[in-house]
Scaffold this active site. Structure first.
Site, PDB file in Angstrom:
ATOM      1  N   LYS A 152      -4.080  -3.445  -6.527  1.00  0.00           N
ATOM      2  CA  LYS A 152      -4.576  -4.228  -5.401  1.00  0.00           C
ATOM      3  C   LYS A 152      -5.948  -3.734  -4.984  1.00  0.00           C
ATOM      4  O   LYS A 152      -6.317  -2.602  -5.238  1.00  0.00           O
ATOM      5  CB  LYS A 152      -3.576  -4.073  -4.249  1.00  0.00           C
ATOM      6  N   CYS A 168       3.270   7.673   0.610  1.00  0.00           N
ATOM      7  CA  CYS A 168       3.207   6.300   1.107  1.00  0.00           C
ATOM      8  C   CYS A 168       2.962   5.387  -0.091  1.00  0.00           C
ATOM      9  O   CYS A 168       2.023   5.602  -0.854  1.00  0.00           O
ATOM     10  CB  CYS A 168       2.062   6.169   2.101  1.00  0.00           C
ATOM     11  N   CYS A 216       2.267   7.694   8.333  1.00  0.00           N
ATOM     12  CA  CYS A 216       1.109   7.443   7.457  1.00  0.00           C
ATOM     13  C   CYS A 216      -0.015   6.913   8.316  1.00  0.00           C
ATOM     14  O   CYS A 216       0.115   5.861   8.938  1.00  0.00           O
ATOM     15  CB  CYS A 216       1.442   6.448   6.346  1.00  0.00           C
ATOM     16  N   CYS A 261      -1.359   3.394   7.165  1.00  0.00           N
ATOM     17  CA  CYS A 261      -0.540   2.235   7.571  1.00  0.00           C
ATOM     18  C   CYS A 261      -0.328   2.195   9.074  1.00  0.00           C
ATOM     19  O   CYS A 261       0.112   1.186   9.601  1.00  0.00           O
ATOM     20  CB  CYS A 261       0.836   2.270   6.917  1.00  0.00           C
ATOM     21  N   HIS A 293      -9.595 -10.577   2.135  1.00  0.00           N
ATOM     22  CA  HIS A 293      -9.709 -11.221   3.444  1.00  0.00           C
ATOM     23  C   HIS A 293     -10.235 -12.637   3.276  1.00  0.00           C
ATOM     24  O   HIS A 293      -9.796 -13.564   3.953  1.00  0.00           O
ATOM     25  CB  HIS A 293     -10.688 -10.472   4.350  1.00  0.00           C
ATOM     26  N   HIS A 308     -13.715  -8.054   2.542  1.00  0.00           N
ATOM     27  CA  HIS A 308     -13.724  -8.126   1.087  1.00  0.00           C
ATOM     28  C   HIS A 308     -13.004  -9.387   0.632  1.00  0.00           C
ATOM     29  O   HIS A 308     -12.566 -10.213   1.436  1.00  0.00           O
ATOM     30  CB  HIS A 308     -13.166  -6.855   0.452  1.00  0.00           C
ATOM     31  N   LYS A 324      -9.596  -1.503   0.642  1.00  0.00           N
ATOM     32  CA  LYS A 324     -10.843  -1.040   1.244  1.00  0.00           C
ATOM     33  C   LYS A 324     -10.932   0.468   1.111  1.00  0.00           C
ATOM     34  O   LYS A 324     -11.967   1.019   0.821  1.00  0.00           O
ATOM     35  CB  LYS A 324     -10.842  -1.370   2.741  1.00  0.00           C
ATOM     36  N   HIS A 373      -0.672   3.828   0.151  1.00  0.00           N
ATOM     37  CA  HIS A 373      -1.860   4.680   0.143  1.00  0.00           C
ATOM     38  C   HIS A 373      -1.779   5.850  -0.828  1.00  0.00           C
ATOM     39  O   HIS A 373      -2.767   6.552  -1.021  1.00  0.00           O
ATOM     40  CB  HIS A 373      -2.163   5.170   1.558  1.00  0.00           C
TER      41      HIS A 373
HETATM   42  N1  MSP Z   1      -4.985  -5.650  11.125  1.00  0.00           N
HETATM   43  C1  MSP Z   1      -3.863  -5.930  10.293  1.00  0.00           C
HETATM   44  C2  MSP Z   1      -3.319  -7.317  10.534  1.00  0.00           C
HETATM   45  C3  MSP Z   1      -2.892  -7.594  11.949  1.00  0.00           C
HETATM   46  S1  MSP Z   1      -2.380  -9.241  12.148  1.00  0.00           S
HETATM   47  C4  MSP Z   1      -1.674  -9.274  13.661  1.00  0.00           C
HETATM   48  C5  MSP Z   1      -4.282  -5.831   8.839  1.00  0.00           C
HETATM   49  N2  MSP Z   1      -5.591  -5.951   8.581  1.00  0.00           N
HETATM   50  S2  MSP Z   1      -6.250  -5.880   7.119  1.00  0.00           S
HETATM   51  O1  MSP Z   1      -7.676  -5.858   7.341  1.00  0.00           O
HETATM   52  O2  MSP Z   1      -5.715  -4.820   6.356  1.00  0.00           O
HETATM   53  O3  MSP Z   1      -5.912  -7.241   6.446  1.00  0.00           O
HETATM   54  C6  MSP Z   1      -4.745  -7.454   5.698  1.00  0.00           C
HETATM   55  C7  MSP Z   1      -4.764  -8.863   5.183  1.00  0.00           C
HETATM   56  O4  MSP Z   1      -5.964  -9.120   4.455  1.00  0.00           O
HETATM   57  C8  MSP Z   1      -3.665  -9.219   4.215  1.00  0.00           C
HETATM   58  O5  MSP Z   1      -2.450  -9.525   4.844  1.00  0.00           O
HETATM   59  C9  MSP Z   1      -4.281 -10.416   3.538  1.00  0.00           C
HETATM   60  O6  MSP Z   1      -4.278 -11.515   4.388  1.00  0.00           O
HETATM   61  C10 MSP Z   1      -5.702  -9.947   3.347  1.00  0.00           C
HETATM   62  N3  MSP Z   1      -5.849  -9.163   2.141  1.00  0.00           N
HETATM   63  C11 MSP Z   1      -6.311  -7.892   2.073  1.00  0.00           C
HETATM   64  N4  MSP Z   1      -6.345  -7.507   0.771  1.00  0.00           N
HETATM   65  C12 MSP Z   1      -5.897  -8.492  -0.011  1.00  0.00           C
HETATM   66  C13 MSP Z   1      -5.752  -8.674  -1.400  1.00  0.00           C
HETATM   67  N5  MSP Z   1      -6.078  -7.761  -2.281  1.00  0.00           N
HETATM   68  N6  MSP Z   1      -5.261  -9.855  -1.830  1.00  0.00           N
HETATM   69  C14 MSP Z   1      -4.932 -10.849  -0.967  1.00  0.00           C
HETATM   70  N7  MSP Z   1      -5.061 -10.699   0.342  1.00  0.00           N
HETATM   71  C15 MSP Z   1      -5.521  -9.531   0.865  1.00  0.00           C
HETATM   72  O7  MSP Z   1      -3.429  -5.670   8.009  1.00  0.00           O
END
Ligand code: MSP
Length: 508
Positions: A294, A142, A125, A128, A20, A17, A297, A145
């Site tokens: 925020k 949490c 959780c 998380c 990412h 999304h 997903k 969540h």
């Molecule tokens: N798998 C773990 C990360 C492991 S790294 C060794 C994880 N994955 S995640 O799919 O949840 O991705 C989190 C990351 O996605 C955030 O740290 C950020 O980089 C990005 N983002 C996810 N949602 C976001 C927003 N709403 N806004 C900005 N960045 C976001 O955590």
């Protein structure tokens, strides 16, 4: 100098999304910037494929876990390919080399006595994938969540973190911009005021079979975070790879604030225990929010990057992301804001400047770059402004000050637009005696555009390539490292310009 930039490896429990895409685009822009500066650069991204969350998602999709993770990982990779993300390596935690590395490090820490077997009961959780302390919950839920954690008690393996706590605090204090921006450093130091608990780094297979089996006890898999963080070494082929020697510890990790704790506390302590130098910097940004809260997903209010890019164009989205969000603070995403940036900054300011300048060069000089003649004060001012803007951009951009860096470049765009108004080339064109003056003005405009194309390459690579093409330069624009490209006068008189479509079509 070397530069190694990483994104988090994203969970494959759902499609990519906008959040990412933001982190990945920032990493891409930085990688392109440092490559352009002539530095040895490596850019790594990937997918995090183990753990409860992923297994749960596979179950919901009614697919074998491996098929499911292959599918979503592929979707991430395809999205980045479609978005022109210039990653050098894409790591998957299910790949053999990663599993080998995780087991290798686990063995080492176990043999050293950094890992022990014990029992723990606590509030867990599943979203998380971690235990919470009572005081970390909000109304018993949490905070991320908004669901109550589950009490679990089981025998597990634990990583001794407490013994490195004082070292970590001192390291952070001695390297004040190691975790940046500062607010996140303060947050980490704040949480280190409490004694660190040892980290539970295993999950019993009977509860979670999907993970990397512990090398010293095959009844357990590794905790997903312990597994995932090591990806930053997998892509460099730690311990013997040439890239490891070349790029570690130059790592610039990019994350959002949601995963500050594992990156700022677990990860440095894991490295320390394993005898590996700490990374260079942890760079933490805020959240993109849509209307309320925020984008999660798991909540569902997500914006799909591919459709957004399909609608507005990749460079438009890249520009918006970088121009709009102060790195470290939250930003609000709306299509309205995106559209207004596109129309104001891109279509009006830059797009019109480009179209008018080339248009006049075709109208008055058959599209051939004229040779500049004696300069007047307003021409010298253009050169001065270009140099100032470039110096500021080159200083601010690698410091993650993207909005300021871009605003400074746009001041130069504005300066060139005003230069057109004050020099009024259409008046000069009417006057035989003013032809040398017209040559000079057109040259300054076109050379200014060459500068803009070079400077904006990391932010808008496709549009910069379009500009280079139209300016008759093609790939030669990037033949030299960026600072050299910015020597004024690089555009050779006699170069044939090209006609073409509008740089940034206006949205109605
Ligand atoms: N798998 C773990 C990360 C492991 S790294 C060794 C994880 N994955 S995640 O799919 O949840 O991705 C989190 C990351 O996605 C955030 O740290 C950020 O980089 C990005 N983002 C996810 N949602 C976001 C927003 N709403 N806004 C900005 N960045 C976001 O955590």
């Amino acid at each position: 100098m070397t530069f190694y930039v990483t994104t988090p490896i994203y969970y494959v429990n759902a499609e990519p999304h906008l959040g990412h895409a933001y982190t990945t685009i920032v990493a891409d822009a930085l990688a392109r910037f440092h490559r352009l500066m002539g530095e040895g650069t490596r850019f790594q991204t990937g997918t995090d494929e183990h753990g409860d969350k992923v297994m749960e998602a596979a179950r919901k999709a009614d697919l074998p876990v491996k098929d499911f993770v292959d599918r979503i990982s592929d979707s991430f990779r395809r999205t980045w390919d479609e978005l022109g993300i210039s990653y050098d390596v894409f790591v998957r935690t299910t790949q053999a080399s990663h599993q080998w590395l995780v087991r290798n490090i686990l063995n080492k820490l176990y043999d050293q006595g950094d890992i022990y077997f014990g029992e723990y009961g606590g509030l867990y959780c599943f979203g998380c994938e971690r235990f919470y302390l009572e005081r970390e919950l909000e109304d018993g839920k949490c905070p991320d969540h908004q669901s109550p954690p589950t009490f679990i008690k089981e025998e597990n393996y634990f990583f001794r973190m407490a013994r490195h706590q004082d070292w970590l605090i001192k390291y952070i204090e001695d390297h004040p911009d190691w975790i940046r921006p500062e607010r996140y450093k303060n947050e980490v130091l704040g949480s280190l005021r409490e004694p660190l608990e040892d980290l539970c780094i295993s999950r019993p297979k009977q509860r979670l079979p999907w993970g990397i089996t512990l090398p010293f006890d095959d009844r357990y898999v590794a905790y997903v975070w312990f597994d995932a963080l090591l990806n930053y070494l997998t892509g460099l082929n730690y311990p013997d790879g040439e890239n490891y020697r070349k790029f570690w510890p130059a790592a610039q990790h990019l994350i959002a604030k949601d995963i500050l704790k594992p990156h700022a506390i677990y990860w440095p302590i894991m490295l320390k225990a394993a005898g590996i130098d700490p990374f260079q910097h942890l760079n933490v940004h805020g959240y993109w929010q849509v209307a309320e809260g925020k984008m999660y997903k798991t909540v569902g209010n997500v914006v799909e990057p591919r459709s957004l890019v399909g609608l507005y164009g990749i460079d438009q989205v890249r520009y918006f992301f970088l121009r709009e969000m102060v790195f470290g603070l939250d930003g609000t995403f709306s299509e309205e804001a995106l559209r207004s940036r596109i129309n104001a900054d891109l279509a009006n300011d830059l797009g019109n400047l480009f179209a008018r300048s080339l248009g006049m060069a075709f109208k008055y000089r058959q599209g051939v770059v004229p040779a500049p003649q004696d300069t007047a004060i307003e021409d010298d001012e253009v050169v001065f402004q270009a140099q100032e803007a470039a110096a500021e951009f080159l200083r601010l951009f690698p410091e993650f000050e993207f909005p300021k860096a871009l605003a400074r470049v746009w001041e130069f765009v504005g300066h060139l637009n005003r230069y057109i108004v004050t020099t009024a080339p259409w008046e000069l064109a009417k006057d035989e005696a003013a032809q040398p003056r017209l040559d000079t003005v057109l040259y300054h405009l076109l050379e200014g555009l060459r500068w803009l194309a070079a400077l904006l390459t990391p932010v808008m690579p496709t549009s910069a390539a379009h500009m280079a093409e139209r300016l008759g330069l093609g790939a030669s624009l990037w033949a030299e490292p960026l600072p050299k490209t910015l020597d004024w006068g690089g555009l050779t008189p006699g170069t044939q310009l090209q006609k073409g479509a509008a740089l940034f079509p206006r949205l109605e």
